[in-house]
Design an enzyme around this catalytic site. Structure first.
Site, PDB file in Angstrom:
ATOM      1  N   ALA A 149      31.545 119.179  32.582  1.00  0.00           N
ATOM      2  CA  ALA A 149      31.578 119.419  34.023  1.00  0.00           C
ATOM      3  C   ALA A 149      30.177 119.736  34.545  1.00  0.00           C
ATOM      4  O   ALA A 149      29.835 119.395  35.681  1.00  0.00           O
ATOM      5  CB  ALA A 149      32.539 120.546  34.344  1.00  0.00           C
ATOM      6  N   GLY A 151      51.879  98.748  56.779  1.00  0.00           N
ATOM      7  CA  GLY A 151      50.580  98.203  56.390  1.00  0.00           C
ATOM      8  C   GLY A 151      49.461  98.641  57.316  1.00  0.00           C
ATOM      9  O   GLY A 151      48.290  98.676  56.916  1.00  0.00           O
TER      10      GLY A 151
HETATM   11  C1  HXC Z   1      56.888  95.247  69.372  1.00  0.00           C
HETATM   12  C2  HXC Z   1      57.142  97.464  69.811  1.00  0.00           C
HETATM   13  C3  HXC Z   1      56.833  97.792  68.462  1.00  0.00           C
HETATM   14  C4  HXC Z   1      56.555  96.712  67.576  1.00  0.00           C
HETATM   15  C5  HXC Z   1      57.191  99.611  69.532  1.00  0.00           C
HETATM   16  N1  HXC Z   1      57.367  98.635  70.418  1.00  0.00           N
HETATM   17  N2  HXC Z   1      56.881  99.117  68.312  1.00  0.00           N
HETATM   18  N3  HXC Z   1      57.165  96.218  70.242  1.00  0.00           N
HETATM   19  N4  HXC Z   1      56.583  95.459  68.065  1.00  0.00           N
HETATM   20  N5  HXC Z   1      56.233  96.935  66.290  1.00  0.00           N
HETATM   21  C6  HXC Z   1      57.699  98.774  71.814  1.00  0.00           C
HETATM   22  C7  HXC Z   1      59.110  99.241  72.043  1.00  0.00           C
HETATM   23  O1  HXC Z   1      59.995  98.152  72.036  1.00  0.00           O
HETATM   24  C8  HXC Z   1      58.991  99.864  73.428  1.00  0.00           C
HETATM   25  O2  HXC Z   1      58.977  98.829  74.397  1.00  0.00           O
HETATM   26  C9  HXC Z   1      57.620 100.466  73.408  1.00  0.00           C
HETATM   27  O3  HXC Z   1      56.906  99.804  72.376  1.00  0.00           O
HETATM   28  C10 HXC Z   1      57.626 101.943  73.095  1.00  0.00           C
HETATM   29  O4  HXC Z   1      58.404 102.152  71.931  1.00  0.00           O
HETATM   30  P1  HXC Z   1      59.578 103.245  71.877  1.00  0.00           P
HETATM   31  O5  HXC Z   1      60.400 102.914  70.711  1.00  0.00           O
HETATM   32  O6  HXC Z   1      60.249 103.354  73.217  1.00  0.00           O
HETATM   33  O7  HXC Z   1      58.735 104.563  71.638  1.00  0.00           O
HETATM   34  P2  HXC Z   1      59.094 105.800  70.718  1.00  0.00           P
HETATM   35  O8  HXC Z   1      60.502 106.230  70.959  1.00  0.00           O
HETATM   36  O9  HXC Z   1      58.013 106.791  70.952  1.00  0.00           O
HETATM   37  O10 HXC Z   1      59.015 105.279  69.219  1.00  0.00           O
HETATM   38  C11 HXC Z   1      57.804 104.808  68.692  1.00  0.00           C
HETATM   39  C12 HXC Z   1      58.000 104.102  67.319  1.00  0.00           C
HETATM   40  C13 HXC Z   1      59.135 103.029  67.487  1.00  0.00           C
HETATM   41  C14 HXC Z   1      58.411 105.162  66.286  1.00  0.00           C
HETATM   42  C15 HXC Z   1      56.681 103.527  66.910  1.00  0.00           C
HETATM   43  O11 HXC Z   1      58.818 102.225  68.594  1.00  0.00           O
HETATM   44  C16 HXC Z   1      59.254 102.162  66.283  1.00  0.00           C
HETATM   45  O12 HXC Z   1      59.890 102.558  65.297  1.00  0.00           O
HETATM   46  N6  HXC Z   1      58.744 100.935  66.397  1.00  0.00           N
HETATM   47  C17 HXC Z   1      58.863  99.954  65.372  1.00  0.00           C
HETATM   48  C18 HXC Z   1      58.000 100.316  64.198  1.00  0.00           C
HETATM   49  C19 HXC Z   1      57.982  99.213  63.195  1.00  0.00           C
HETATM   50  O13 HXC Z   1      58.982  99.001  62.481  1.00  0.00           O
HETATM   51  N7  HXC Z   1      56.879  98.430  63.205  1.00  0.00           N
HETATM   52  C20 HXC Z   1      56.706  97.298  62.382  1.00  0.00           C
HETATM   53  C21 HXC Z   1      56.281  97.796  61.050  1.00  0.00           C
HETATM   54  S1  HXC Z   1      55.932  96.481  59.949  1.00  0.00           S
HETATM   55  P3  HXC Z   1      59.521  99.036  75.893  1.00  0.00           P
HETATM   56  O14 HXC Z   1      59.406  97.669  76.482  1.00  0.00           O
HETATM   57  O15 HXC Z   1      60.897  99.538  75.750  1.00  0.00           O
HETATM   58  O16 HXC Z   1      58.600 100.029  76.514  1.00  0.00           O
HETATM   59  C22 HXC Z   1      54.335  96.464  59.963  1.00  0.00           C
HETATM   60  C23 HXC Z   1      53.798  95.533  58.942  1.00  0.00           C
HETATM   61  C24 HXC Z   1      52.309  95.594  58.973  1.00  0.00           C
HETATM   62  O17 HXC Z   1      53.673  97.095  60.685  1.00  0.00           O
HETATM   63  C25 HXC Z   1      51.802  94.958  57.728  1.00  0.00           C
HETATM   64  C26 HXC Z   1      50.330  94.883  57.735  1.00  0.00           C
HETATM   65  C27 HXC Z   1      49.814  94.447  56.434  1.00  0.00           C
END
Ligand code: HXC
Length: 517
Positions: free
Chosen positions: A408, A173
């Protein structure tokens, strides 16, 4: 009593933490990958010593998953205001070094405070996305944060220009906030923009796709059309942002930053004659024509990789900012189709919202025929062009350079759609359709029975062309303001723009129209 040294020390210590974000180690990791930190990005955007922070000490208020014990500087975002080329801009930059730049409720609050500031003070808003999305630990509070941001994006739309830079992950989102803004600039590497990524697509559909295919900058800039500019890296993205801002007013009650020269030079540009292509079956180099019209060949093309049959972008003509739309016959013969109609209509609406005069260069053979187009809704999409041009009250100058056929021709801002001035080159062909198509329909029976059908057909095409494929009939009916020498196009455009700058056009009050979406 003088200021207690301990208080000052405590303040400095706290400030240091805020400025450090996720710390030196994480910052180094980014530098090693060729990335800037969130704060460095803002420092590069703003003129030196002009940045003032908004909500520097904001802290999350989450008490789940042990979060209450954790301190996250700035809550994963840096936000504030500064000057870009002497004009105030508000910006936020998500800090991936702090909890992956994830969006919690207070992180969103910081964004929203910046957005409210931009709205009240009439400054453009630049948002730099680099985030893991909704902060999982904050659950519905994070979702609410997104909701508040989306709502503000819509309130700001049409009031201040909004520019998004995707310089890291921007998934789910979260992608809808940039999508609600006016322009998206995306870096080639490190950035991903998607609603569902490769893993989810695999799980749900069984299909294996790469991240590049689903959410890479090139895909978005050429196929989906979500991205307007592709940047090589962070610095380049910020340079594009500054370039774009240089054409835009700060808000909808300002004029764009015109820098009119003291007088219009009415000289000839004989080089333009060489670009005129009178063979209707040969493509014409519209980009080269455009570059001759703008000052110093400087044209900021928007959406350059998407729907290439339509060129849109900004330039200045003797200092006056202009939004250009032009058919590009080098792609799909310059036809209007679904994507080019979307691209053009959105650009027109942006120019109109921000008082930017529009110049339209026409070389259009018609709407693209085809089952995909009909089934894809070309009627609905093409109607957006009619809606956008008819609704626009900024100065509208149309130049019929060559083919100007059928619906057009209307959709490229004919006089009937409110063009203030319509100029035509002598090579313009203003007709209901091209000579071949018209002869096929008008003389079908005669040609069926003709002894030498090919010869007769050629004669009829030549007759039709001589009679109808010119600007003179349209000019005689009053649809063309004047027919001009191509070599004087730039000087005439320049003079006309000056004269139209004070144009005011009132429309009946209404809540809003209902553009076909
Ligand atoms: C809390 C998060 C986070 C999240 C990353 N981190 N995403 N913490 N909530 N959504 C934290 C990790 O735990 C990690 O903490 C640090 O950020 C860095 O992340 P890494 O995974 O180590 O980095 P990287 O390998 O570069 O990967 C990046 C990433 C991955 C691809 C973004 O972190 C990821 O897949 N995150 C989750 C994405 C996700 O599913 N988000 C929610 C989507 S739902 P530490 O402490 O280890 O440094 C959504 C709904 C929105 O967004 C709706 C709106 C309408």
């Amino acid at each position: 009593m003088p200021l207690d040294a301990k208080i000052l020390e405590n303040f400095k210590e706290r400030r240091k933490k805020v400025l450090e974000g996720g710390g030196a180690e994480k910052a180094k990791k980014r530098h090693d990958k060729g990335l800037m930190t969130a704060r460095e990005r803002l420092m590069y955007l703003f003129q030196q010593d002009t940045f003032q922070e908004i909500g520097a000490y904001i802290k999350h208020k989450c008490t789940s998953f042990g979060m209450e014990k954790e301190d996250y500087p700035g809550d994963g975002i840096v936000s504030g205001t500064g000057y870009v080329d002497g004009r105030q801009v508000t910006a936020f930059s998500q800090d991936f070094t702090v909890l992956g730049g994830s969006l919690g409720n207070m992180h969103a609050r910081r964004m929203v405070q910046g957005m409210d500031y931009a709205l009240k003070n009439g400054t453009p808003l630049v948002g730099i996305a680099d985030s893991g999305g909704a902060r999982i630990q904050e659950g519905v509070d994070a979702l609410s944060g997104y909701g508040e941001v989306f709502y503000r994006n819509v309130i700001l739309s049409g009031v201040v220009p909004q520019i998004s830079i995707i310089a890291g992950p921007c998934a789910g989102g979260a992608a809808y906030s940039p999508a609600l803004t006016d322009y998206i600039i995306m870096t080639k590497s490190n950035a991903q923009l998607f609603i569902t990524g490769p893993q989810v697509i695999k799980a749900v559909t069984g299909r294996e796709v790469s991240m590049e295919e689903v959410g890479g900058a090139i895909m978005h800039a050429t196929v989906s059309g979500n991205v307007h500019f592709v940047a090589e890296d962070d610095r380049h993205a910020l340079d594009i942002t500054k370039q774009l801002l240089s054409y835009l007013p700060s808000n909808n009650s300002d004029d764009p930053p015109h820098r009119p020269t003291p007088a219009v030079s009415m000289g000839e540009d004989t080089g333009m004659d060489k670009l005129v292509e009178s063979d209707p079956s040969a493509p014409m180099n519209m980009r080269a024509i455009l570059l001759r019209l703008v000052d110093n060949n400087e044209f900021l093309e928007v959406h350059a990789g998407f729907a290439k049959n339509m060129i849109v972008g900004f330039g200045r003509v003797e200092g006056v900012v202009v939004g250009f739309l032009a058919n590009n016959s080098m792609e799909k013969a310059g036809c209007l189709d679904i994507d080019s109609s979307d691209k053009g209509a959105r650009f027109i609406r942006f120019c109109n919202a921000f008082n930017i005069p529009i110049t339209t260069l026409v070389d259009v053979p018609g709407f693209l025929p085809g089952i995909e187009q009909e089934r894809g809704g070309i009627i609905r999409h093409g109607a957006k062009m009619l809606f956008a041009y008819s609704g626009a009250t900024v100065p509208k100058i149309t130049m019929l350079l060559r083919k100007s056929y059928g619906g057009a021709y209307l959709a490229m801002c004919s006089q009937d759609l409110g063009a203030d001035v319509v100029y035509a080159w002598p090579t313009a062909e203003v007709a209901v359709m091209g000579a071949d198509g018209a002869v096929n329909i008008l003389y079908r029976n005669e040609l069926k029975n003709a002894e030498d059908a090919a010869k007769r057909r050629a004669e009829l095409v030549a007759e039709y062309r001589a009679e109808f494929a010119s600007p003179y009939l349209a000019a005689a009916r009053g649809y063309v303001t004047d027919i001009i020498d191509p070599s004087r196009t730039r000087s005439i455009l320049s003079m006309t723009l000056r004269k139209l700058l004070n144009k005011r056009e009132l429309r009946p009050p209404k809540k809003h129209g209902n553009i076909p979406l």
